[in-house]
Design an enzyme around this catalytic site. Structure first.
Site, mmCIF file in Angstrom:
data_model
loop_
_atom_site.group_PDB
_atom_site.id
_atom_site.type_symbol
_atom_site.label_atom_id
_atom_site.label_comp_id
_atom_site.label_asym_id
_atom_site.label_seq_id
_atom_site.Cartn_x
_atom_site.Cartn_y
_atom_site.Cartn_z
ATOM 1 N N ASP A 193 -9.365 -5.825 -7.326
ATOM 2 C CA ASP A 193 -8.703 -5.893 -6.024
ATOM 3 C C ASP A 193 -9.812 -5.836 -4.973
ATOM 4 O OD1 ASP A 193 -7.496 -5.315 -3.571
ATOM 5 O OD2 ASP A 193 -5.888 -4.137 -4.475
ATOM 6 N N LYS A 225 -4.575 -7.745 5.071
ATOM 7 C CA LYS A 225 -5.627 -6.899 5.636
ATOM 8 C C LYS A 225 -6.726 -7.750 6.294
ATOM 9 C CE LYS A 225 -2.881 -4.013 3.706
ATOM 10 N NZ LYS A 225 -3.079 -3.466 2.356
HETATM 11 C C1 LIG Z 1 -2.270 -3.345 1.183
HETATM 12 C C2 LIG Z 1 -2.911 -3.365 -0.136
HETATM 13 C C3 LIG Z 1 -2.266 -3.904 -1.249
HETATM 14 C C4 LIG Z 1 -0.845 -4.419 -1.195
HETATM 15 O O1 LIG Z 1 -0.747 -5.563 -0.406
HETATM 16 P P1 LIG Z 1 0.584 -5.961 0.417
HETATM 17 O O2 LIG Z 1 0.161 -7.210 1.114
HETATM 18 O O3 LIG Z 1 0.886 -4.831 1.338
HETATM 19 O O4 LIG Z 1 1.658 -6.179 -0.575
HETATM 20 C C5 LIG Z 1 -2.950 -3.918 -2.445
HETATM 21 N N1 LIG Z 1 -4.196 -3.428 -2.549
HETATM 22 C C6 LIG Z 1 -4.847 -2.893 -1.495
HETATM 23 C C7 LIG Z 1 -6.221 -2.361 -1.671
HETATM 24 C C8 LIG Z 1 -4.235 -2.837 -0.249
HETATM 25 O O5 LIG Z 1 -4.870 -2.286 0.781
#
Ligand SMILES: *Cc1c(COP(=O)(O)O)cnc(C)c1O
Length: 417
Positions: A179, A204
């Protein structure tokens, strides 16, 4: 389907051009928002250029997918309606009995999807400290399909060694999934380090303006793409064209924004570290960070997220977060505007206090998403909020001792966004 990036193009150039050719018919420089659910066919079952129905494919989404693939040095990208929808599709490949080794300080929603949804389907998860490769090694077993990690992690910004984890996963026939939401491809390219799949919450930094929710999977193996594209279409968690357009607009300025996020976060981390009210600062760019050397090797900058521990517990953290003027009190991160949140009472409130402390999340923990405002204004805001947080600390600390527990129970699932 995807156009491979021209090898000489550098990141900033790819960000603006990859996947986005001027329209061959009318020369439009910007990719149009293709608001269409269906496409005219030349004869029955003869769609033009592969476009048939917009759950399956849409030209605005194609542009974004190619753009993201280029930025992550991948061969393909697949986009989803949210980061969790991307993760859901990734897990749809698993069958009962399959096993996943995952980090123990993952994004709360990731943990929830694993534990509350896929565990019910018979997928097994082992959570380990992925900063310690021996823990990953010990947890991998014959049926392990994914090693899944976040680096930097949330909220303690711990760094895991991607290259090492990739070797470990591959030795056992598993895939390494990273991620890369916190770092972005500008600061870290997991596929280049050996990872098989990169996951993003486009919500983000890639979107970058807190105005869209989206997710993506990026990789290189064509068979894997076909399989994931099948589940993407079959389950249908795809983004609309307007969302794709907004993220495409965001990635164009990713490099510019990240440079400023890096600078501002470093200045704030240094300032916090020198302040007497602050017990500890978590920022991979500080030499005091336990994995600073690894971060320097693996990343091209340390990002915009800074966490710190205030002396004075939950109440001091909450007072700080209520006293900032520029930093907006809100969950989420990665936008141009600065945000502040207190993990113990907000994003991580659903973790019982004892477990939270055991995981290293102190009661006075505050997390900043440092934006791209002028650094002097941000520093001044942090300084005045620290003064406010400190002022009544000793008087109030005793009174509110029992409160944090109650508050975290009440918040329940709320924290697991
Ligand atoms: C926000 C986030 C997610 C989930 O993403 P969404 O777009 O809110 O579904 C997954 N991993 C990390 C590190 C995040 O900050």
């Amino acid at each position: 389907m995807t156009t491979p990036p021209r090898p000489r193009d550098r990141f900033e150039t790819l960000a603006i051009h990859a996947g986005q050719e001027p329209d061959p018919q009318n020369g439009a420089v910007m990719t149009p928002v293709y608001f269409t659910s269906t496409y005219k066919q030349d004869a029955p079952a003869k769609p033009r250029q592969g476009y048939e129905y917009s759950r399956t494919t849409n030209p605005t989404r194609t542009a974004l997918q190619e753009n993201l693939a280029a930025l992550e040095a991948g061969a393909w990208g697949l986009c989803f309606s949210s980061g969790l929808s991307a993760l859901n599709t990734l897990c749809d490949r698993l069958v009962p009995g399959d096993h996943v080794v995952a980090g123990n300080d993952l994004y709360g929603g990731t943990y929830r999807l694993f534990k509350r949804i896929f565990e019910r389907y018979g997928v097994r998860f082992t959570f380990v400290d992925t900063t310690k490769s021996e823990e990953i090694g010990r947890a991998i077993e014959a049926k392990t399909r994914y090693v899944y990690l976040e680096t930097p992690s949330n909220p303690l910004l711990r760094i895991s060694d991607i290259a090492k984890a990739a070797k470990q996963a591959h030795t056992h026939g598993a895939l390494l999934v990273v991620d890369n939401t916190f770092a972005t491809p500008y600061l870290q390219q997991p596929l280049e380090l050996g990872a098989d799949i990169v996951l993003h919450s486009l919500t983000k930094y890639l979107g970058g303006h807190s105005d869209v929710v989206g997710g993506a999977l990026i990789g290189r193996d064509e068979k894997l793409r076909e399989e994931l594209a099948f589940f993407q279409n079959a389950a249908g968690g795809t983004p609309g064209p307007m969302d794709c357009f907004l993220v495409l607009r965001g990635t164009k300025t990713l490099a510019l924004r990240m440079d400023r996020h890096n600078e501002n976060a470093m200045a704030i981390a240094r300032f916090l570290e020198s302040h007497s009210a602050v017990e500890r600062v978590f920022y991979p760019g500080l030499p005091s960070h336990p994995q600073h050397a690894l971060a320097k090797r693996q990343m091209n900058g340390f990002g915009g997220m800074v966490s710190f521990e205030l002396r004075g517990g939950v109440s001091a953290g909450d007072r700080f977060a209520s006293s900032t003027r520029l930093f907006t009190l809100a969950e989420s991160l990665g936008g141009v505007e600065s945000l502040v949140e207190t993990p113990p009472s907000m994003t991580h409130a659903s973790i019982p206090a004892e477990a939270r402390r055991a995981a290293g999340l102190a009661d006075g923990l505050v997390r900043l998403s440092v934006g791209v405002e002028h650094v002097a204004d941000l520093l001044a805001d942090v300084e005045q909020a620290l003064a406010q947080a400190l002022a009544p600390a000793t008087a109030k600390a005793a009174k509110s001792k029992a409160k944090p527990e109650a508050a975290s129970k009440l918040s329940g699932e709320r924290g697991r966004k």
